[in-house]
Motif scaffolding. Structure first.
Motif, PDB file in Angstrom:
ATOM      1  N   VAL A 190      -6.944  31.551  18.896  1.00  0.00           N
ATOM      2  CA  VAL A 190      -8.318  30.568  19.139  1.00  0.00           C
ATOM      3  C   VAL A 190      -9.372  31.654  19.684  1.00  0.00           C
ATOM      4  CG1 VAL A 190      -7.121  28.531  19.936  1.00  0.00           C
ATOM      5  CG2 VAL A 190      -7.631  30.274  21.445  1.00  0.00           C
ATOM      6  N   ASN A 191     -10.744  31.531  19.255  1.00  0.00           N
ATOM      7  CA  ASN A 191     -11.822  32.153  19.820  1.00  0.00           C
ATOM      8  C   ASN A 191     -12.509  31.368  20.874  1.00  0.00           C
ATOM      9  OD1 ASN A 191     -13.718  34.017  19.807  1.00  0.00           O
ATOM     10  ND2 ASN A 191     -14.891  33.224  18.309  1.00  0.00           N
ATOM     11  N   ILE A 192     -12.444  31.931  22.130  1.00  0.00           N
ATOM     12  CA  ILE A 192     -13.225  31.214  23.157  1.00  0.00           C
ATOM     13  C   ILE A 192     -14.626  31.784  23.245  1.00  0.00           C
ATOM     14  CG2 ILE A 192     -13.326  31.034  25.645  1.00  0.00           C
ATOM     15  CD1 ILE A 192     -10.579  29.974  24.638  1.00  0.00           C
ATOM     16  N   LEU A 193     -15.819  30.688  22.929  1.00  0.00           N
ATOM     17  CA  LEU A 193     -16.803  30.913  22.897  1.00  0.00           C
ATOM     18  C   LEU A 193     -17.500  31.205  24.137  1.00  0.00           C
ATOM     19  CD1 LEU A 193     -17.749  29.084  19.774  1.00  0.00           C
ATOM     20  CD2 LEU A 193     -17.024  31.260  19.845  1.00  0.00           C
ATOM     21  N   GLU A 194     -17.188  30.609  25.312  1.00  0.00           N
ATOM     22  CA  GLU A 194     -17.714  30.557  26.505  1.00  0.00           C
ATOM     23  C   GLU A 194     -16.597  30.442  27.549  1.00  0.00           C
ATOM     24  OE1 GLU A 194     -19.444  26.194  27.594  1.00  0.00           O
ATOM     25  OE2 GLU A 194     -20.191  26.983  25.891  1.00  0.00           O
ATOM     26  N   PRO A 195     -16.577  30.871  28.785  1.00  0.00           N
ATOM     27  CA  PRO A 195     -15.497  31.073  29.807  1.00  0.00           C
ATOM     28  C   PRO A 195     -15.205  29.667  30.135  1.00  0.00           C
ATOM     29  CG  PRO A 195     -17.222  32.597  30.378  1.00  0.00           C
ATOM     30  CD  PRO A 195     -17.621  31.860  29.145  1.00  0.00           C
ATOM     31  N   THR A 196     -13.726  29.491  30.250  1.00  0.00           N
ATOM     32  CA  THR A 196     -13.046  28.241  30.673  1.00  0.00           C
ATOM     33  C   THR A 196     -11.843  28.366  31.250  1.00  0.00           C
ATOM     34  OG1 THR A 196     -12.859  25.947  29.815  1.00  0.00           O
ATOM     35  CG2 THR A 196     -12.052  27.920  28.428  1.00  0.00           C
ATOM     36  N   ASN A 197     -11.425  27.290  31.787  1.00  0.00           N
ATOM     37  CA  ASN A 197     -10.209  27.316  32.544  1.00  0.00           C
ATOM     38  C   ASN A 197      -9.426  26.041  31.791  1.00  0.00           C
ATOM     39  OD1 ASN A 197     -11.186  25.101  33.805  1.00  0.00           O
ATOM     40  ND2 ASN A 197     -10.207  25.714  35.792  1.00  0.00           N
ATOM     41  N   SER A 198      -9.737  25.904  30.694  1.00  0.00           N
ATOM     42  CA  SER A 198      -9.228  24.712  30.188  1.00  0.00           C
ATOM     43  C   SER A 198      -9.208  24.451  28.679  1.00  0.00           C
ATOM     44  CB  SER A 198      -9.370  23.289  30.859  1.00  0.00           C
ATOM     45  OG  SER A 198     -10.595  22.880  30.545  1.00  0.00           O
ATOM     46  N   ILE A 199      -8.227  23.982  28.055  1.00  0.00           N
ATOM     47  CA  ILE A 199      -8.462  23.642  26.404  1.00  0.00           C
ATOM     48  C   ILE A 199      -8.089  22.291  26.206  1.00  0.00           C
ATOM     49  CG2 ILE A 199      -7.655  24.353  24.151  1.00  0.00           C
ATOM     50  CD1 ILE A 199      -7.771  27.515  25.234  1.00  0.00           C
ATOM     51  N   ILE A 249      -4.727  13.310  23.306  1.00  0.00           N
ATOM     52  CA  ILE A 249      -5.009  14.796  23.514  1.00  0.00           C
ATOM     53  C   ILE A 249      -4.741  15.493  24.732  1.00  0.00           C
ATOM     54  CG2 ILE A 249      -7.226  16.099  24.111  1.00  0.00           C
ATOM     55  CD1 ILE A 249      -8.827  14.100  21.967  1.00  0.00           C
ATOM     56  N   ALA A 250      -4.284  16.543  24.782  1.00  0.00           N
ATOM     57  CA  ALA A 250      -3.767  17.046  26.097  1.00  0.00           C
ATOM     58  C   ALA A 250      -4.949  17.934  26.365  1.00  0.00           C
ATOM     59  CB  ALA A 250      -2.561  17.796  25.802  1.00  0.00           C
ATOM     60  N   ASN A 251      -5.133  17.966  27.838  1.00  0.00           N
ATOM     61  CA  ASN A 251      -6.045  18.896  28.428  1.00  0.00           C
ATOM     62  C   ASN A 251      -5.014  19.743  28.970  1.00  0.00           C
ATOM     63  OD1 ASN A 251      -8.634  17.753  28.194  1.00  0.00           O
ATOM     64  ND2 ASN A 251      -8.000  15.942  29.431  1.00  0.00           N
ATOM     65  N   ILE A 252      -5.270  21.172  28.596  1.00  0.00           N
ATOM     66  CA  ILE A 252      -4.188  22.376  28.964  1.00  0.00           C
ATOM     67  C   ILE A 252      -5.104  22.920  30.295  1.00  0.00           C
ATOM     68  CG2 ILE A 252      -2.946  23.982  28.542  1.00  0.00           C
ATOM     69  CD1 ILE A 252      -2.187  21.698  26.913  1.00  0.00           C
ATOM     70  N   TYR A 253      -4.681  22.931  31.451  1.00  0.00           N
ATOM     71  CA  TYR A 253      -5.329  23.587  32.538  1.00  0.00           C
ATOM     72  C   TYR A 253      -4.389  24.935  32.637  1.00  0.00           C
ATOM     73  CZ  TYR A 253      -7.437  18.964  33.181  1.00  0.00           C
ATOM     74  OH  TYR A 253      -8.359  17.926  32.853  1.00  0.00           O
ATOM     75  N   PHE A 254      -5.202  26.134  32.836  1.00  0.00           N
ATOM     76  CA  PHE A 254      -4.518  27.542  33.041  1.00  0.00           C
ATOM     77  C   PHE A 254      -5.079  27.795  34.563  1.00  0.00           C
ATOM     78  CE2 PHE A 254      -5.362  26.901  28.445  1.00  0.00           C
ATOM     79  CZ  PHE A 254      -4.308  27.447  28.225  1.00  0.00           C
ATOM     80  N   ASN A 255      -4.064  28.776  34.999  1.00  0.00           N
ATOM     81  CA  ASN A 255      -4.105  29.265  36.376  1.00  0.00           C
ATOM     82  C   ASN A 255      -5.021  30.422  36.373  1.00  0.00           C
ATOM     83  OD1 ASN A 255      -2.230  30.732  34.761  1.00  0.00           O
ATOM     84  ND2 ASN A 255      -1.085  31.208  36.486  1.00  0.00           N
ATOM     85  N   GLY A 256      -6.216  30.515  35.533  1.00  0.00           N
ATOM     86  CA  GLY A 256      -6.919  31.486  35.622  1.00  0.00           C
ATOM     87  C   GLY A 256      -8.354  31.236  34.613  1.00  0.00           C
ATOM     88  N   GLN A 257      -9.272  31.896  34.830  1.00  0.00           N
ATOM     89  CA  GLN A 257     -10.607  31.985  33.785  1.00  0.00           C
ATOM     90  C   GLN A 257     -10.347  32.623  32.367  1.00  0.00           C
ATOM     91  OE1 GLN A 257     -13.005  30.170  34.710  1.00  0.00           O
ATOM     92  NE2 GLN A 257     -14.475  30.291  33.121  1.00  0.00           N
ATOM     93  N   LEU A 258     -10.348  31.774  31.307  1.00  0.00           N
ATOM     94  CA  LEU A 258     -10.191  32.392  30.035  1.00  0.00           C
ATOM     95  C   LEU A 258     -11.630  32.859  29.648  1.00  0.00           C
ATOM     96  CD1 LEU A 258      -8.376  29.823  28.103  1.00  0.00           C
ATOM     97  CD2 LEU A 258      -7.449  31.539  29.781  1.00  0.00           C
ATOM     98  N   GLY A 259     -11.661  34.341  29.397  1.00  0.00           N
ATOM     99  CA  GLY A 259     -13.058  34.799  29.224  1.00  0.00           C
ATOM    100  C   GLY A 259     -13.264  34.732  27.604  1.00  0.00           C
ATOM    101  N   GLN A 260     -14.410  34.949  27.166  1.00  0.00           N
ATOM    102  CA  GLN A 260     -14.839  34.961  25.782  1.00  0.00           C
ATOM    103  C   GLN A 260     -13.896  35.947  24.999  1.00  0.00           C
ATOM    104  OE1 GLN A 260     -19.223  35.924  26.262  1.00  0.00           O
ATOM    105  NE2 GLN A 260     -19.480  33.998  25.357  1.00  0.00           N
ATOM    106  N   GLY A 261     -13.532  35.498  23.719  1.00  0.00           N
ATOM    107  CA  GLY A 261     -12.858  36.577  22.877  1.00  0.00           C
ATOM    108  C   GLY A 261     -11.909  35.672  22.146  1.00  0.00           C
ATOM    109  N   GLU A 262     -10.736  36.511  21.720  1.00  0.00           N
ATOM    110  CA  GLU A 262      -9.584  36.247  20.854  1.00  0.00           C
ATOM    111  C   GLU A 262      -8.393  36.079  21.694  1.00  0.00           C
ATOM    112  OE1 GLU A 262      -9.307  35.005  17.694  1.00  0.00           O
ATOM    113  OE2 GLU A 262     -11.450  35.460  17.442  1.00  0.00           O
ATOM    114  N   TRP A 263      -8.005  34.974  21.894  1.00  0.00           N
ATOM    115  CA  TRP A 263      -6.591  34.411  22.585  1.00  0.00           C
ATOM    116  C   TRP A 263      -5.639  34.017  21.681  1.00  0.00           C
ATOM    117  CZ3 TRP A 263      -6.433  34.936  27.958  1.00  0.00           C
ATOM    118  CH2 TRP A 263      -7.596  35.326  28.834  1.00  0.00           C
TER     119      TRP A 263
END
Length: 128
Positions: A69-78, A112-126
Motif C-alpha cells: 500500500v501507498n500511504i499518502l498521509e500519516p495515519t494510525n489506521s487503515i 469493513i475492518a478498521n485496522i488500528y496500529f500501535n504506531g503512526q504510519l508515515g507517508q510512503g510504501e508499506w
C-alpha cells in the motif's frame, strides 16, 4: 473510545512482541450508510500477494495475504474489505523496516475492518 487500542509490549533478547486489544464494541460501530462502505482515499493498494489453502471437505480455506500500500498521509489506521473473512493476525512494515502490529475491529453491517496500529504510519510504501 473510537479507534483506541490497549497495547502491551514485551521485550525479549531476540524479538519485541506487541499484543494489541481493540477497545471498541459493536455498539461503538457506525450504522451502515453509503459513506461507511468507502475505503480510505489516503491508502491505496498497489500489489496483492495471496496464498490460499482450501479445505474442500469443509468448503473453507486458510491463507495469508500481503498487500503493498501507498500511504499518502500519516495515519494510525487503515480500512479493508473483509467479507466472510476471519483475521488471525495483522501487521504492517515500511520499506525502512519499521513494523507495527495491528488489531482489527470488524463492522458486520459494512463488512469493513478498521485496522488500528500501535504506531503512526508515515507517508510512503508499506506492506500490510
Amino acid at each position: 473510545m473510537a479507534g483506541k487500542t490497549q497495547t502491551q509490549h514485551i521485550n525479549t533478547d531476540k524479538q519485541d512482541y506487541c499484543f494489541c486489544q481493540c477497545l471498541k464494541t459493536d455498539n461503538d460501530l457506525p450504522k451502515a450508510s453509503a459513506d461507511n462502505f468507502r475505503l480510505d482515499k489516503h491508502v491505496t493498494p498497489s500489489h496483492y500477494m495471496i496464498h490460499l489453502e482450501p479445505d474442500l471437505d469443509k468448503f473453507t480455506f486458510t491463507g495469508k495475504v500481503e498487500i503493498n500500500v501507498n500511504i499518502l498521509e500519516p495515519t494510525n489506521s487503515i480500512k479493508i474489505n473483509v467479507k466472510e473473512l476471519d483475521i488471525q493476525s495483522i501487521s504492517i512494515q515500511s520499506q525502512g523496516n519499521t513494523c507495527f502490529n495491528g488489531c482489527a475491529q470488524i463492522n458486520p453491517s459494512t463488512e469493513i475492518a478498521n485496522i488500528y496500529f500501535n504506531g503512526q504510519l508515515g507517508q510512503g510504501e508499506w506492506t500490510l
